[in-house]
Every structure is written in C-alpha cells, then in structure tokens.
Write a protein that holds these residues in place. Sequence first.
Motif, mmCIF file in Angstrom:
data_model
loop_
_atom_site.group_PDB
_atom_site.id
_atom_site.type_symbol
_atom_site.label_atom_id
_atom_site.label_comp_id
_atom_site.label_asym_id
_atom_site.label_seq_id
_atom_site.Cartn_x
_atom_site.Cartn_y
_atom_site.Cartn_z
ATOM 1 N N ASP A 117 0.836 -1.364 0.056
ATOM 2 C CA ASP A 117 0.059 -0.089 -0.065
ATOM 3 C C ASP A 117 0.768 1.476 -0.046
ATOM 4 O O ASP A 117 0.434 2.280 -0.436
ATOM 5 C CB ASP A 117 -0.966 0.046 1.207
ATOM 6 C CG ASP A 117 -2.102 -0.952 1.075
ATOM 7 O OD1 ASP A 117 -2.264 -1.391 -0.010
ATOM 8 O OD2 ASP A 117 -2.516 -1.512 2.043
ATOM 9 N N SER A 118 1.882 1.375 0.705
ATOM 10 C CA SER A 118 2.938 2.435 0.642
ATOM 11 C C SER A 118 3.781 2.587 -0.376
ATOM 12 O O SER A 118 4.659 1.470 -0.752
ATOM 13 C CB SER A 118 3.487 2.451 2.078
ATOM 14 O OG SER A 118 4.536 1.428 2.281
ATOM 15 N N LYS A 120 6.780 3.384 0.135
ATOM 16 C CA LYS A 120 7.823 3.271 0.887
ATOM 17 C C LYS A 120 8.296 2.025 0.629
ATOM 18 O O LYS A 120 9.412 1.243 0.440
ATOM 19 C CB LYS A 120 7.947 3.741 2.199
ATOM 20 C CG LYS A 120 9.161 3.585 3.004
ATOM 21 C CD LYS A 120 9.127 3.781 4.508
ATOM 22 C CE LYS A 120 10.337 3.554 5.211
ATOM 23 N NZ LYS A 120 10.432 3.925 6.554
ATOM 24 N N GLU A 121 7.200 0.908 0.758
ATOM 25 C CA GLU A 121 7.620 -0.604 0.791
ATOM 26 C C GLU A 121 7.711 -0.859 -0.564
ATOM 27 O O GLU A 121 8.672 -1.700 -0.824
ATOM 28 C CB GLU A 121 6.261 -0.917 1.434
ATOM 29 C CG GLU A 121 6.184 -0.950 3.060
ATOM 30 C CD GLU A 121 7.348 -1.391 3.618
ATOM 31 O OE1 GLU A 121 7.408 -2.689 3.977
ATOM 32 O OE2 GLU A 121 8.006 -0.762 4.244
ATOM 33 N N LYS A 197 -0.269 -1.504 -7.643
ATOM 34 C CA LYS A 197 0.058 -0.296 -8.249
ATOM 35 C C LYS A 197 -0.158 -0.165 -9.722
ATOM 36 O O LYS A 197 0.235 -1.241 -10.203
ATOM 37 C CB LYS A 197 1.376 0.447 -7.625
ATOM 38 C CG LYS A 197 1.068 0.594 -5.914
ATOM 39 C CD LYS A 197 0.077 1.345 -5.490
ATOM 40 C CE LYS A 197 -0.069 1.400 -3.879
ATOM 41 N NZ LYS A 197 -1.170 2.514 -3.505
#
Length: 243
Positions: A117-118, A120-121, A197
């Motif tokens: 979801d992020s 960053k990850e 994504k």
Amino acid sequence: MKDWYKGWFDSPYYDLLYYDRDENEAREFVAVMAHLLKIDRSHKILDIPCGNGRHCQALLETGAEITGIDLSFRNINQAKSQSFNSIDYYIHDMRNPFRINYFDFVFNLFTSFGYFDSIKENIKAAKNISLNVKNGGILVFDYFNVDHSVYQLKPEEILYRGNIQFTILRKRYGNSMHKDIQVNDGKNEYKFQERVKIYSVQEIQQIFHPFNLELQNVFGNYSLGKFEQLESERMICIFKKQL
C-alpha cells in the motif's frame, strides 16, 4: 484487506483461477528470453517471487544455476516437490536483502510487484530486487500494461473451474487496480482480493534508476513483440545494471 497477498497466494484457488498460466506458457516465454539474453550454464538466475516454480522449471533447461524465492510457504513447498533438489528454493520476503550483487539474471514476472500500500514499501522491494543483480547483470521485469488493461477492463466476470465458481469484480481506485474475488465451491464461499499499483513504463524506469538499473528495451507480450502503449497486454522491461 491488509496483506491480501498472504492469504490469496497461499490459497489453492489462486492456481486454479490462473490454470492457463501453465508450464507450457512459461517454457515458451523462457525459451525466447533465453535466446535473446544468451543464457547458458555459466549463469546464475533468480526468480523473485517464484510462485510454484513454473518459470524456474523452465529456466532449468538453460543449464544455468536457478534459485527461486517466495513469501508463500505453500508455493515454496509445491515448488520443492517438483524440483528434485535441482533448484534452490527459499521462503523470503522481496522487501529484504537476499544475495547482494550475485545473480547474472533476475526475473520478476507476471505482475509480481506493486503489492504494497505504501510507496516506501514498494521502493524498498525495488531496491532489494535490484541488489540481487550483479554489476553488468540483467533484470527482466514483467508488468501489466495499465493503458491496455483499463481500456479492456471487464468490471464483472464469472468463471468456472470445474464445479467451482469465481465471481470477479474489477475496478480502478486512484493509482491502484483492485480485483475482488469471490469463490463458491458449492459448500462454502471465500473472499480474496488482488491490489497492485498502476505504473507506466516511465514510472517503472524512474523507480529502478536510483539503483543503477538502466532500461534497455520494452516488449509488449510474451513473444517479445513490440510494445504498443494502447494495444500491448504486458510491459516486459529489460534493465541492465551499470558498473
């Protein structure tokens, strides 16, 4: 549905739904890719994540040293049961370092990125995928082409695999594609989800560029046809790690 990939990829219904993504398809794709990249027995190859090992099995025919890693306990057990110890398999999270600057070729196939979801990850995953590639090595990155997928999107679809019914709802939410999957086996109902994504070729290029991976070519299908932004189903990106 937090960490949707854990429950879905460990479910036997995942392989059943995508049964057409079989060993023959993997073998044909690997054959054309091995010819393009001139893969031979001197090379070390990583498939990340490897799923149930269908691409690893196909890559084994090149004579190269093959390693597969995957987060799913079920996938790794299934892959090991088919390999007869000729392929090294490990349970491993792609967001964590594995073997740094080690592999001649790293394969990330069948939209096996963008799960998290992020931002960053997902960047963390890209970094650690890249770290596996040795200097001068190649990353093969296969992702769905959003422009084609949105244009061809089926909002709802019902599929049958034997007596099991899959009801699939697809929708775009901002910069993600969501697929809600309801499984009815005649006795019970189960609910799963896929979320990935949305990235363009340019965005994928920007993600991997900081990790010294330079885009060399983009293909639009598993036969390595020309990439067409609105018509190609896949974005198969070939990156080379700069010295």
